[in-house]
Write an enzyme that holds these catalytic residues in place. Sequence first.
Site, mmCIF file in Angstrom:
data_model
loop_
_atom_site.group_PDB
_atom_site.id
_atom_site.type_symbol
_atom_site.label_atom_id
_atom_site.label_comp_id
_atom_site.label_asym_id
_atom_site.label_seq_id
_atom_site.Cartn_x
_atom_site.Cartn_y
_atom_site.Cartn_z
ATOM 1 N N GLU A 196 -11.835 -24.387 -53.194
ATOM 2 C CA GLU A 196 -12.118 -24.923 -51.868
ATOM 3 C C GLU A 196 -13.224 -24.101 -51.233
ATOM 4 O O GLU A 196 -13.081 -22.887 -51.040
ATOM 5 C CB GLU A 196 -10.864 -24.872 -50.997
ATOM 6 C CG GLU A 196 -11.082 -25.434 -49.596
ATOM 7 C CD GLU A 196 -10.953 -24.386 -48.501
ATOM 8 O OE1 GLU A 196 -10.751 -24.773 -47.353
ATOM 9 O OE2 GLU A 196 -11.054 -23.180 -48.800
ATOM 10 N N ASP A 249 -8.192 -20.910 -52.732
ATOM 11 C CA ASP A 249 -8.560 -21.121 -51.330
ATOM 12 C C ASP A 249 -9.759 -20.266 -50.934
ATOM 13 O O ASP A 249 -9.922 -19.136 -51.402
ATOM 14 C CB ASP A 249 -7.348 -20.748 -50.455
ATOM 15 C CG ASP A 249 -7.572 -21.003 -48.987
ATOM 16 O OD1 ASP A 249 -7.718 -22.183 -48.615
ATOM 17 O OD2 ASP A 249 -7.596 -20.034 -48.211
#
Length: 729
Positions: free
Chosen positions: A417, A346
Amino acid sequence: MCSSSLSVAKESFFLLAPLELLRSEDVKNITSIEELKKVKIDQQFIRYCIGEYKPAIITDNLFSFFRFTEKQAYLIIIDKRIDSTSELQRYNFYGLLDTYGKGKIVISSSTLTSEQIKKSINLTNVLINQGQAFILELFQLHTDYDESQDWWMHDVIYEIIVASYQDSNNDGIGDIQGLRQRLDYIQSLGVNTIWLTPIYTSPWKDYGYDISNFCDIDSRFGTLDDFRILIDDVHSRQMRIIIDFVPNHTSNEHPWFQAALHNDPKYIDYYIWHKGKNNGKELPTNWLGASGQRMWTFSSERNMYYLHQFLDCQPDLNFRNENVLDEIEKIFRFWLDMGIDGFRVDAVRHLIENDQYHDEPLSKDAKDMDPNIMYVAYDHTESADQSGSYELVQRWRKFLDKYAYENNRNYIVLITEAYTVDIKKVMRYFGNNREEHGSDIPINFLITYYLDKDENEKHGLELDKVLSDWQSNLPEYAWSNWCLGSHDSHRITSRLPSKELIDGFYMLLLLQSGTALIYYGDEIGMCDRPFTLANSDEIVDITAFNYGEKYFDKMIRDRQRTPMQWTSQEANAGFTSSTVKPFLPLSDTWHELNVEQQQNALRSHLKLFQQLVKLRQQAPFYGGYQKKVIATKELYAFIRWLDTNIYLIVININKKGHDPIINDFTKLLKCQNKELFGEVIARSCNILDDSLIGKEGNQINLNNLILQSSEAIVLKLLTYPSNISFCQQ
């Protein structure tokens, strides 16, 4: 095929290249051009000295090249390193020669076992030890599929918020046991890889992205033993499991941060601290975080500010501290030892900041935004996409490669991401080149950004720009990927110009070249549920409160995170029992939009999704060629082909109420015949059964293809690619 006992001198491999094209530096450390001229090529090598010669990767440490004809190809690889302490090196040869994606060793300079010889090697991931040399016979991806190495390129990856999927213990929140109960359904989709958003121990102020223990399961979801059983269940079905990993920050309740607050010398530098400006009276910088707060919060315990790129309860880790890097690798190893198949990392663009702490300028588009709460009001030149963030991703990819090699593991995927519209910054996460590999899948959010545009911009020309931007910027060695949405973007069905277009966008997602990522519920066309500040007791996403009434509706993420809609026959759509209040209210559409209803219907979004997943696993969709045919405001069409198969995918972008679109695809494709026919393979649910394109198997004259508004179709052309001049251009 060489035997397990055979080994060959490295000098012999150079003889497969034209000696007149070799330079002295090409053979350095191994031999000389003069010596090579004296050597007679070994008889067993002659069969590989075929057709044309093409250099592959040539560096100080590696010499590699292809020998190939129209029907056969070999890759010759020679590692020139002489230092016996040299590390395992990974190279990516994908995309250097046509559509070849796999190889098998036929001759090696070192003794190999029969298992090593038979093993299929993915050209994106060729691992070479010091001094090795070998010949690979090359194959197409689809003709030599090896599930152990190729799964991440071949599979559809299905994102699940465990809390929203299935409750098994009637507490209103989904859990691991509930997910296990739904594995049959997931497998029925044709999906072989599931990706779980965070299930670590957490105060859950940000849906678990605020982690207080990276090596345990939050009790609301179950236990570590529950998770081990889930992994075993998934693997027993020949499926894979990926977990979200959140290295950028911890919860402020994490023991590391608590120790830092109490001036524990070991942990102080685990986080980023600053005394502030003007003797601490002013923030260190003007940086605004991605959760509507300034990035600096004052700690009275330490009389300093700490950095947090997200909520103030999520302090950022300091990745300039080698001890932090060691901790992260221990966490990776903990989950890998348990059997995890990969990680979706993330917020990678936020990992490293410029430690000179300069202020950031306002964006040129900031005039319509509140710079006190809107992240996009700034150009984040100092706090995002720093060179160190890319280096960290490469370091972690190297760690995973080494772990897989040393533990004889199947390929471990690394997904990242980086939520930014700057495509060149996203592309950098793939790695610098064919030797310095980064993320396997830097998630491609471009279709998501397209769907965020104003209604008058959601047309075929703008879609074409988005798709073309990705494809033209993709490095030749990179494997593509596509997604329609995620836990951070509103439901695709709620953002399309017409809800019926979901089927056409399934075709874009699943039939273009690359890995497909799908968010739970999108396979049935789930919609957003509206939330309001007036009903604040329903809200879980506390970040939304930072944005006030003006931006609340745009920024709240609960609306796309509502529980999965399984049935209309049970209360709460089968997510939890009728006596329990779900942790989030269900979408109002669950009575008419649910899995059971779509499973029982003759045609449905779900059934089309399953059909397309099955189709994408075949050539030419896996490993073949792709080319846009036409893009207008009303229409987007592309073809996929390989060998003797060619498919045409056509999507009418218009909303209801527009005239039908008529096209002559015989002319557009420059077919050498006067007429071109296509067989209907799949069609959107809004195509009427009694229309010419209303049934699979119907053969359609493509001189005059008619599509109504929001209709989409997949056609197999009843000719060969060699008859389509468009394929040759």
